[in-house]
Design a protein around this motif. Structure first.
Motif, PDB file in Angstrom:
ATOM      1  N   TYR A 282       0.940  -1.290  -0.260  1.00  0.00           N
ATOM      2  CA  TYR A 282      -0.312   0.124  -0.318  1.00  0.00           C
ATOM      3  C   TYR A 282       0.772   1.404  -0.056  1.00  0.00           C
ATOM      4  O   TYR A 282       0.354   2.114  -0.222  1.00  0.00           O
ATOM      5  CB  TYR A 282      -0.598   0.535   1.373  1.00  0.00           C
ATOM      6  N   GLN A 283       2.056   1.116   0.581  1.00  0.00           N
ATOM      7  CA  GLN A 283       2.810   2.395   0.532  1.00  0.00           C
ATOM      8  C   GLN A 283       3.427   2.270  -1.336  1.00  0.00           C
ATOM      9  O   GLN A 283       3.894   3.686  -0.824  1.00  0.00           O
ATOM     10  CB  GLN A 283       4.116   2.029   1.516  1.00  0.00           C
ATOM     11  N   ARG A 284       3.559   1.733  -0.843  1.00  0.00           N
ATOM     12  CA  ARG A 284       4.664   1.506  -2.547  1.00  0.00           C
ATOM     13  C   ARG A 284       3.108   2.400  -3.376  1.00  0.00           C
ATOM     14  O   ARG A 284       3.842   3.170  -4.533  1.00  0.00           O
ATOM     15  CB  ARG A 284       4.859   0.553  -3.161  1.00  0.00           C
TER      16      ARG A 284
ATOM     17  N   SER B 222      -6.305  10.855   3.245  1.00  0.00           N
ATOM     18  CA  SER B 222      -6.945   9.834   4.033  1.00  0.00           C
ATOM     19  C   SER B 222      -6.557   8.689   4.185  1.00  0.00           C
ATOM     20  O   SER B 222      -5.967   8.049   5.334  1.00  0.00           O
ATOM     21  CB  SER B 222      -8.684   9.387   2.884  1.00  0.00           C
ATOM     22  N   VAL B 223      -5.885   7.724   2.681  1.00  0.00           N
ATOM     23  CA  VAL B 223      -5.365   6.399   3.509  1.00  0.00           C
ATOM     24  C   VAL B 223      -3.986   6.560   4.298  1.00  0.00           C
ATOM     25  O   VAL B 223      -3.840   6.283   5.050  1.00  0.00           O
ATOM     26  CB  VAL B 223      -4.931   6.167   2.068  1.00  0.00           C
ATOM     27  N   GLY B 224      -3.572   7.635   4.144  1.00  0.00           N
ATOM     28  CA  GLY B 224      -2.410   8.552   5.601  1.00  0.00           C
ATOM     29  C   GLY B 224      -2.854   9.054   6.487  1.00  0.00           C
ATOM     30  O   GLY B 224      -2.256   8.327   7.954  1.00  0.00           O
ATOM     31  N   ARG B 225      -4.100   9.140   6.154  1.00  0.00           N
ATOM     32  CA  ARG B 225      -4.572   9.575   8.450  1.00  0.00           C
ATOM     33  C   ARG B 225      -5.105   8.044   8.526  1.00  0.00           C
ATOM     34  O   ARG B 225      -5.065   7.803  10.896  1.00  0.00           O
ATOM     35  CB  ARG B 225      -5.259  10.005   8.266  1.00  0.00           C
ATOM     36  N   VAL B 226      -5.774   7.100   8.197  1.00  0.00           N
ATOM     37  CA  VAL B 226      -5.797   5.987   8.787  1.00  0.00           C
ATOM     38  C   VAL B 226      -4.746   4.666   8.856  1.00  0.00           C
ATOM     39  O   VAL B 226      -4.259   4.051   7.625  1.00  0.00           O
ATOM     40  CB  VAL B 226      -7.348   5.368   7.391  1.00  0.00           C
TER      41      VAL B 226
ATOM     42  N   GLN C 226     -11.613  -1.524  12.572  1.00  0.00           N
ATOM     43  CA  GLN C 226      -9.990  -0.903  12.108  1.00  0.00           C
ATOM     44  C   GLN C 226     -10.283  -1.534  11.315  1.00  0.00           C
ATOM     45  O   GLN C 226      -9.586  -0.630  10.277  1.00  0.00           O
ATOM     46  CB  GLN C 226      -9.187  -0.613  13.719  1.00  0.00           C
ATOM     47  N   VAL C 227      -9.934  -2.504  11.643  1.00  0.00           N
ATOM     48  CA  VAL C 227     -10.274  -3.156  10.190  1.00  0.00           C
ATOM     49  C   VAL C 227     -10.950  -2.261   9.226  1.00  0.00           C
ATOM     50  O   VAL C 227     -10.130  -2.565   7.264  1.00  0.00           O
ATOM     51  CB  VAL C 227      -9.945  -4.697   9.595  1.00  0.00           C
ATOM     52  N   GLU C 228     -12.342  -2.447   8.806  1.00  0.00           N
ATOM     53  CA  GLU C 228     -12.628  -2.037   7.986  1.00  0.00           C
ATOM     54  C   GLU C 228     -12.785  -0.439   7.296  1.00  0.00           C
ATOM     55  O   GLU C 228     -12.650   0.000   6.041  1.00  0.00           O
ATOM     56  CB  GLU C 228     -14.163  -1.849   8.702  1.00  0.00           C
ATOM     57  N   GLN C 229     -12.214   0.345   8.967  1.00  0.00           N
ATOM     58  CA  GLN C 229     -11.811   1.780   7.794  1.00  0.00           C
ATOM     59  C   GLN C 229     -10.899   1.410   7.561  1.00  0.00           C
ATOM     60  O   GLN C 229     -10.970   3.213   6.746  1.00  0.00           O
ATOM     61  CB  GLN C 229     -11.619   2.114   9.740  1.00  0.00           C
ATOM     62  N   PHE C 230      -9.916   0.887   7.757  1.00  0.00           N
ATOM     63  CA  PHE C 230      -8.372   0.922   6.900  1.00  0.00           C
ATOM     64  C   PHE C 230      -8.766   0.566   5.613  1.00  0.00           C
ATOM     65  O   PHE C 230      -8.536   0.891   4.514  1.00  0.00           O
ATOM     66  CB  PHE C 230      -7.569  -0.187   7.612  1.00  0.00           C
TER      67      PHE C 230
ATOM     68  N   GLN D  40      -8.244   2.589   1.548  1.00  0.00           N
ATOM     69  CA  GLN D  40      -8.101   1.807   0.545  1.00  0.00           C
ATOM     70  C   GLN D  40      -8.708   1.838  -0.945  1.00  0.00           C
ATOM     71  O   GLN D  40      -8.530   1.847  -1.813  1.00  0.00           O
ATOM     72  CB  GLN D  40      -7.365   0.508   1.238  1.00  0.00           C
ATOM     73  N   GLN D  41     -10.000   1.773  -0.471  1.00  0.00           N
ATOM     74  CA  GLN D  41     -11.232   1.378  -1.850  1.00  0.00           C
ATOM     75  C   GLN D  41     -11.358   2.907  -2.198  1.00  0.00           C
ATOM     76  O   GLN D  41     -11.716   3.287  -3.251  1.00  0.00           O
ATOM     77  CB  GLN D  41     -12.513   0.700  -1.165  1.00  0.00           C
ATOM     78  N   GLN D  42     -11.343   3.711  -1.167  1.00  0.00           N
ATOM     79  CA  GLN D  42     -11.989   5.451  -1.954  1.00  0.00           C
ATOM     80  C   GLN D  42     -10.439   5.683  -2.380  1.00  0.00           C
ATOM     81  O   GLN D  42     -10.607   6.148  -3.353  1.00  0.00           O
ATOM     82  CB  GLN D  42     -11.831   6.475  -0.859  1.00  0.00           C
ATOM     83  N   MET D  43      -9.181   5.073  -2.743  1.00  0.00           N
ATOM     84  CA  MET D  43      -8.210   5.630  -3.017  1.00  0.00           C
ATOM     85  C   MET D  43      -8.450   4.526  -3.984  1.00  0.00           C
ATOM     86  O   MET D  43      -7.613   5.245  -5.191  1.00  0.00           O
ATOM     87  CB  MET D  43      -7.052   4.835  -2.472  1.00  0.00           C
ATOM     88  N   SER D  44      -8.551   3.654  -4.536  1.00  0.00           N
ATOM     89  CA  SER D  44      -8.676   2.964  -5.542  1.00  0.00           C
ATOM     90  C   SER D  44     -10.165   3.373  -6.627  1.00  0.00           C
ATOM     91  O   SER D  44      -9.412   3.685  -7.499  1.00  0.00           O
ATOM     92  CB  SER D  44      -9.060   0.960  -5.015  1.00  0.00           C
ATOM     93  N   GLY D  45     -10.549   3.788  -5.924  1.00  0.00           N
ATOM     94  CA  GLY D  45     -12.181   4.654  -6.582  1.00  0.00           C
ATOM     95  C   GLY D  45     -11.366   5.595  -7.308  1.00  0.00           C
ATOM     96  O   GLY D  45     -11.462   6.121  -8.888  1.00  0.00           O
TER      97      GLY D  45
END
Length: 195
Positions: free
Chosen positions: A44-46, A78-82, A94-98, A102-107
Motif C-alpha cells: 500500500y505504501q508503494r 485519507s489513506v495516510g490518516r487511517v 479498525q480493519v473496516e476503516q482501513f 483503501q477502497q476510496q483510493m482505488s476508486g
C-alpha cells in the motif's frame, strides 16, 4: 528420597507433553500474521508513493481535470490518516476503516486512469505508461499480499481454536482471532460493460 524420585519421574513424563501444547507454534504463527500484515502495508505504501508522480504527469496534460486530481490527492491523504497496526488486527472496526480508505483510493485511481483515456498524448507519454505499469504491478502485489495475509490469519486462527492450541491460548496466551481481508461490498455482482 522416594518422594523426590516420584517428582522427578512425574516431571520427566510431563515435559514431552509441554512440547506438544502448541505454545511456540502459536507464537510463530502470530509472528507470521504480523509479517504478512507488514507486507500488505508495504505494498500500500508503494502505491501511495507512486501516486504523486502519476498525478503530476496527468496534471501536465489535463490541467482542467482538477476535480479528479483533487479527489486522488484527498484519497491519498485519507489513506495516510487511517493507520492500522499489527496490534489492532483483531478489531473488525479498525480493519473496516482501513479497507474503506483503501477502497476510496482505488476508486479515485480508477477515475484518474479514465481521465487519461481522454488524452491520447498522455497515453502515449512514456512517463505515464511507465507509471501506469508500475501502478498495475503494485495493485497485483497488493492482491498477492492480501492473499498471503489471509493465509497467515487462517493458520493462526486455526491454531488458537484447535486442540491443544486452544487450551494453551485460553490458559497462557489469551490471544484474539485476527481479522482477514474480506471482499468489498458489491464485489459479488459483476460490473456492467456498455459500449
Amino acid at each position: 528420597m522416594k518422594r523426590w524420585m516420584q517428582s522427578l519421574l512425574a516431571a520427566l513424563l510431563v515435559l514431552p507433553l509441554l512440547g506438544g501444547c502448541g505454545y511456540n507454534e502459536i507464537q510463530r504463527q502470530e509472528e507470521g500474521v504480523f509479517k504478512a500484515w507488514a507486507d500488505v502495508e508495504a505494498t500500500y505504501q508503494r502505491r501511495a508513493d507512486l501516486i504523486p508522480n502519476l498525478v503530476e504527469t496527468v496534471k501536465a496534460y489535463a490541467a482542467h481535470e482538477r476535480e479528479t486530481l483533487e479527489q486522488v490527492t484527498a484519497a491519498r491523504a485519507s489513506v495516510g490518516r487511517v493507520q492500522l497496526n499489527a496490534a489492532n488486527l483483531s478489531d473488525p472496526q479498525q480493519v473496516e476503516q482501513f479497507l474503506a480508505a483503501q477502497q476510496q483510493m482505488s476508486g479515485a485511481l480508477s477515475r484518474l486512469l479514465l481521465v487519461a483515456e481522454r488524452y491520447p498524448d498522455l497515453k502515449a507519454s512514456q512517463n505515464f505508461r511507465d507509471l501506469q505499469h508500475q501502478l498495475e504491478g503494485t495493485e497485483n502485489r497488493i492482491n498477492v499480499a492480501r492473499q498471503r495475509y489471509n493465509e497467515a490469519v487462517q493458520q493462526f486462527n486455526s491454531a488458537i481454536r484447535t486442540f491443544p492450541g486452544n487450551l494453551t491460548n485460553k490458559f497462557l496466551l489469551k490471544l484474539e482471532r485476527k481479522e482477514p481481508f474480506k471482499a468489498e461490498a458489491g464485489a459479488a455482482s459483476a460490473p456492467q460493460v456498455k459500449f
